[in-house]
Write a protein that holds these residues in place. Structure first.
Motif, mmCIF file in Angstrom:
data_model
loop_
_atom_site.group_PDB
_atom_site.id
_atom_site.type_symbol
_atom_site.label_atom_id
_atom_site.label_comp_id
_atom_site.label_asym_id
_atom_site.label_seq_id
_atom_site.Cartn_x
_atom_site.Cartn_y
_atom_site.Cartn_z
ATOM 1 N N ILE A 50 5.946 -7.388 5.010
ATOM 2 C CA ILE A 50 6.926 -5.619 5.107
ATOM 3 C C ILE A 50 7.750 -5.820 4.749
ATOM 4 O O ILE A 50 8.158 -5.410 3.561
ATOM 5 C CB ILE A 50 5.394 -4.795 5.543
ATOM 6 N N VAL A 51 8.813 -6.056 5.830
ATOM 7 C CA VAL A 51 10.071 -5.379 6.009
ATOM 8 C C VAL A 51 10.840 -6.789 4.928
ATOM 9 O O VAL A 51 11.935 -6.089 4.094
ATOM 10 C CB VAL A 51 10.573 -6.076 7.637
ATOM 11 N N GLY A 52 10.317 -7.261 4.655
ATOM 12 C CA GLY A 52 11.215 -8.237 3.463
ATOM 13 C C GLY A 52 10.504 -7.312 1.697
ATOM 14 O O GLY A 52 12.365 -7.426 1.861
ATOM 15 N N PHE A 53 10.016 -6.294 1.762
ATOM 16 C CA PHE A 53 10.456 -5.295 0.885
ATOM 17 C C PHE A 53 10.941 -4.576 0.864
ATOM 18 O O PHE A 53 11.492 -4.023 0.038
ATOM 19 C CB PHE A 53 8.669 -4.785 0.713
ATOM 20 N N MET A 54 11.444 -3.796 2.658
ATOM 21 C CA MET A 54 12.878 -2.675 2.402
ATOM 22 C C MET A 54 14.234 -3.409 2.288
ATOM 23 O O MET A 54 14.488 -3.507 1.629
ATOM 24 C CB MET A 54 12.658 -3.083 3.599
ATOM 25 N N ASN A 55 13.867 -4.512 2.333
ATOM 26 C CA ASN A 55 15.017 -5.720 1.694
ATOM 27 C C ASN A 55 15.419 -5.479 0.482
ATOM 28 O O ASN A 55 16.433 -5.574 0.288
ATOM 29 C CB ASN A 55 15.133 -6.855 2.530
ATOM 30 N N TYR A 56 14.395 -5.960 -0.286
ATOM 31 C CA TYR A 56 14.215 -5.748 -1.556
ATOM 32 C C TYR A 56 14.664 -4.909 -1.727
ATOM 33 O O TYR A 56 15.569 -4.221 -3.232
ATOM 34 C CB TYR A 56 13.447 -6.340 -2.037
ATOM 35 N N SER A 57 13.861 -3.291 -1.319
ATOM 36 C CA SER A 57 15.140 -2.205 -2.151
ATOM 37 C C SER A 57 16.057 -2.387 -1.867
ATOM 38 O O SER A 57 16.766 -1.578 -2.678
ATOM 39 C CB SER A 57 14.052 -1.413 -1.413
ATOM 40 N N LEU A 58 16.170 -2.272 -0.444
ATOM 41 C CA LEU A 58 17.685 -2.279 -0.623
ATOM 42 C C LEU A 58 18.526 -3.280 -1.664
ATOM 43 O O LEU A 58 20.393 -2.623 -1.526
ATOM 44 C CB LEU A 58 18.333 -2.719 0.699
ATOM 45 N N TYR A 59 18.559 -4.442 -1.546
ATOM 46 C CA TYR A 59 19.666 -5.625 -2.550
ATOM 47 C C TYR A 59 19.371 -4.662 -3.482
ATOM 48 O O TYR A 59 20.609 -4.995 -4.437
ATOM 49 C CB TYR A 59 18.745 -6.324 -2.088
ATOM 50 N N ASN A 60 18.673 -4.214 -4.413
ATOM 51 C CA ASN A 60 18.346 -4.072 -5.696
ATOM 52 C C ASN A 60 19.638 -2.922 -5.652
ATOM 53 O O ASN A 60 20.474 -2.506 -6.639
ATOM 54 C CB ASN A 60 17.121 -3.076 -5.697
ATOM 55 N N GLN A 61 19.764 -1.587 -4.562
ATOM 56 C CA GLN A 61 20.818 -0.607 -5.221
ATOM 57 C C GLN A 61 22.155 -1.853 -4.956
ATOM 58 O O GLN A 61 23.376 -1.476 -5.100
ATOM 59 C CB GLN A 61 20.712 -0.595 -4.068
ATOM 60 N N ILE A 62 22.521 -2.764 -4.320
ATOM 61 C CA ILE A 62 23.387 -3.278 -4.418
ATOM 62 C C ILE A 62 23.964 -4.059 -5.522
ATOM 63 O O ILE A 62 24.735 -4.520 -6.496
ATOM 64 C CB ILE A 62 23.722 -5.080 -3.240
ATOM 65 N N TRP A 63 22.714 -4.545 -6.632
ATOM 66 C CA TRP A 63 23.060 -5.801 -7.844
ATOM 67 C C TRP A 63 23.094 -4.352 -8.750
ATOM 68 O O TRP A 63 23.743 -4.384 -9.566
ATOM 69 C CB TRP A 63 21.550 -5.543 -8.442
ATOM 70 N N LYS A 64 22.478 -2.925 -8.802
ATOM 71 C CA LYS A 64 22.972 -1.541 -9.405
ATOM 72 C C LYS A 64 24.389 -1.494 -9.762
ATOM 73 O O LYS A 64 24.845 -0.861 -10.548
ATOM 74 C CB LYS A 64 22.036 -0.248 -8.431
ATOM 75 N N TYR A 65 25.136 -1.767 -8.355
ATOM 76 C CA TYR A 65 26.125 -1.098 -8.628
ATOM 77 C C TYR A 65 27.176 -2.043 -9.434
ATOM 78 O O TYR A 65 27.536 -2.205 -9.904
ATOM 79 C CB TYR A 65 27.066 -1.211 -7.051
ATOM 80 N N GLU A 66 26.808 -3.391 -8.518
ATOM 81 C CA GLU A 66 27.578 -4.249 -9.444
ATOM 82 C C GLU A 66 27.641 -4.997 -10.888
ATOM 83 O O GLU A 66 27.996 -5.930 -11.611
ATOM 84 C CB GLU A 66 27.111 -6.143 -8.545
#
Length: 692
Positions: free
Chosen positions: A528-544
């Motif tokens: 389930i921690v993987g889903f948390m990482n996914y949500s965080l990773y999306n913030q990086i993609w949105k900035y870039e």
């Protein structure tokens, strides 16, 4: 009774390690321009047992050096003589401050420190938060009670002894150095009347007086009439001896200090006069109902973490088909299936009659963006109103529709977040070790019993949120599950992926993990921690890629690094085991998923669902059940929509997309799973022939 043991974690044993690092700490204080440093003397560092006649020179020298270091940076020490640290020898031998002998031991301590530190320390506090003796008697005064003992009598008896000791300390301080300034210290928090009714105003005044009477004695030199009258009504007798009242009158403090934590309200209406959960002054509890997402993460873990943070949490049943029927009464069938289940669980619980509707709240989480989960909280509020529960508060944890509900009495704190993080880490660990071993157990129920045993053993760790203790327990858990005897048979491994609630909730997925095990398979469910990482990773993609907030991107990168740092010891231990696989990096998942579809797919489970399937296929888990709510178009795109390409890249891929919805036939779902299992078992038989 009071000894340390192996099963508990004691953060105070090391704490901030001031003993070895005080010089660099004080240098930082000086750099910051601090002019006062409030600290406490550890009684047992000066008199290890507390009742010796000669002090410990090493302890005295330590504080002397510390005070000189403060002077070096023009920092004025404000020193508390005793700060909730009555030596355990005095607790066990004398009963701590219930005994008048404590006054003499305290006097001996004061004589030593006032003379030794003359000229180095000018400002003193006799007791830290002296009124805490009434609210936390062991912490405040080392008090413990025998069965049947009048606790209030003991508390006020001990309070009188502390007040006498405070007056004696003031006397000695002024005699040793007339420049000394001695103060008292209160745990403050003003009580306000809930309404303008005279009864409420009087209730607030009485609540304040309960605490203020301590500093009335210390600053005015006598017990106030209101306190003596109240003690008389309660049948409590103060152990006043000859000379006590004169001592209190002649040696009052020079100043009053206090710590102010919070304001409070008082009412004479018992339905209103409820203290906030988690507060040390609390007298009642408020029930917080949580829908069940993942039993292996919530039961005995997340619920314990929230209870340890002061909330009376109830996680609703793991397998509850009636919740779907209740949900359909208040949520349209076109809405998201997880919303129907979660709202149905909460309304069903409120309708059960088990909870006081004036002292219960419900919790709901929701995501943001284009997903229909953005509307969970408004849907819940409408359902509560329609079901006749408009007064029930909603604690909303939301990344979308912020401000829809306020969260009265519920606050995220760092200790709570640490506890919840530890709970989820344990949940992911148990998900790995239990699901990997249970299909092969030599005796039915053996693995579940081992799981239950460890849940009890780690409860203290979940309560204290220590990552150090987690790592210690984690290694023991992996070792025991790695060595438990299992049947030496080869079974089909089946990965379970999909929308997050459908993937983890037995109510939503008809308990697919047990179903697969009953069909002779081993279920492999991603963390389930993987889903948390996914949500965080999306913030990086949105900035870039979209020019979104750089702050969000930086916070997300930091959070991912923290998660990777925390998971690193578990990853290493899993990889070093015989039976278990390590943890995949979110960056690796994103890289692999990017070869199939755009990482800009953020609605629903987005690219992460595809990434999880690739992770399974790369780990030789070729059989996958891909689950999604029937009406969840985004998950159909990133689930069903990529199966053809996955089969091209991974020829052994045996993926069964299964729809879940209130109206979908259970028989149809089961038949499709069995069809997938038939193909999987055929492939397994072919592998066995090849290996022969």
């Amino acid at each position: 009774m009071f000894a340390f043991d192996e099963e508990h974690f004691y953060p105070a044993q090391n704490a901030i390690d001031m003993y070895h690092r005080y010089k660099e700490d004080i240098a930082l204080f000086g750099e910051m321009g601090f002019k006062t440093y409030r600290l406490s003397i550890a009684w047992s560092r000066i008199f290890p047992l507390g009742d010796e006649t000669e002090p410990n020179e090493e302890g005295l020298k330590f504080y002397e050096d510390l005070f000189k270091e403060c002077r070096k940076y023009n920092i004025e020490p404000l020193v508390t003589i005793t700060h909730f640290d009555c030596p355990m020898h005095l607790v066990e031998k004398y009963g701590a401050w219930r005994s008048r002998e404590m006054v003499g031991f305290y006097e001996n301590l004061c004589n030593v420190i006032f003379n030794r530190y003359k000229g180095l320390v000018k400002y003193w506090l006799t007791f830290n938060e002296i009124n805490m003796i009434l609210h936390a008697p062991f912490m405040g005064a080392g008090l413990y009670f025998e069965e049947g003992e009048n606790k209030e009598q003991v508390k006020y008896q001990a309070a009188h002894h502390e007040l006498l000791a405070s007056a004696i300390a003031t006397k000695i301080a002024h005699e040793v150095d007339p420049e000394n300034q001695v103060g008292c210290m209160l745990a403050a928090g003003t009580n306000y009347a809930y309404t303008c009714k005279p009864e409420d105003v009087w209730a607030a005044r009485k609540a304040d007086r309960e605490n203020f009477f301590f500093i009335d004695v210390q600053s005015r030199g006598e017990y106030p009439a209101y306190a003596l009258k109240e003690l008389e009504r309660e049948g409590i007798e103060l152990p006043i001896e000859e000379g006590d009242l004169e001592l209190l009158k002649e040696h009052t403090v020079d100043f009053i200090s206090f710590s102010y934590y919070s304001s409070r309200v008082q009412s004479t209406d018992p339905a209103i006069n409820e203290k906030t959960a988690g507060n040390i002054f609390a007298s009642k509890t408020h029930t917080l109902l949580l829908p069940m997402l993942s039993p292996i993460h919530q039961s005995g873990l997340v619920d314990v973490a929230l209870k340890a943070s002061g909330y009376n949490v109830v996680c609703l049943p793991a397998d509850d088909r009636e919740a779907v029927n209740v949900g359909l009464k208040y949520v349209n069938n076109d809405a998201c299936y997880p919303a129907i289940i979660s709202i149905g669980q909460l309304v069903e619980a409120l309708e059960s009659g088990e909870y006081d509707l004036n002292h219960v709240s419900v919790m709901m989480t929701q995501t943001g963006g284009g997903c229909r989960a953005t509307n969970y909280i408004p849907l819940l509020r409408k359902a509560l109103n329609d079901a006749g529960f408009p007064q029930v508060p909603v604690v909303s944890v939301s990344m979308g529709n912020k401000g829809v509900e306020s969260n009265p009495g519920f606050k995220f704190t760092l200790p709570m977040l640490k506890r919840v993080a530890v709970a989820f880490l344990y949940g992911d660990l148990f998900e790995r070790v239990v699901y990997r071993t249970r299909p092969y157990e030599t005796e039915v129920g053996m693995i579940d019993a081992l799981h239950t045993k460890w849940l009890k053993q780690i409860e203290k760790n979940v309560r204290n949120g220590s990552l150090t203790l987690f790592n210690r327990n984690m290694k023991k858990i992996i070792k025991e599950f790695d060595e438990v005897p299992l049947n030496e048979v080869k079974k089909t491994k089946v990965g379970v992926v999909g929308e997050i609630l459908v993937k983890y909730s037995p109510t939503a997925n008809n308990d697919i993990v047990r179903l697969l095990e009953a069909e002779g398979a081993e279920a492999v469910v991603p963390d389930i921690v993987g889903f948390m990482n996914y949500s965080l990773y999306n913030q990086i993609w949105k900035y870039e890629n979209m020019g979104m907030s750089k702050k969000s991107k930086n916070l997300a990168q930091f959070a991912i690094r923290i998660i990777e740092y925390v998971e690193k010891p578990m990853d290493k231990a899993l990889k070093n085991s015989k039976r278990f696989e390590g943890i995949s990096s979110i960056h690796e998942l994103a890289e692999d998923a990017g070869k199939i579809l755009s990482i800009g797919n953020h609605t629903g489970e987005g690219w992460f669902l595809t990434g999880e399937m690739i992770e399974l296929l790369k780990s030789d888990v070729n059989n996958i059940v891909c689950m999604q709510p029937f009406g969840c178009l985004p998950n159909h795109v990133v689930g069903k929509g990529v199966i053809k390409e996955l089969r091209r890249q991974y020829p052994k891929a045996n993926i069964a997309p299964i729809d879940y919805d209130p109206g979908v036939s259970l028989v149809n779902q089961l038949n499709r799973i069995r069809l997938m299992m038939a193909t999987a078992n055929k492939m397994l038989d072919e592998e066995k022939i090849v290996h022969k």
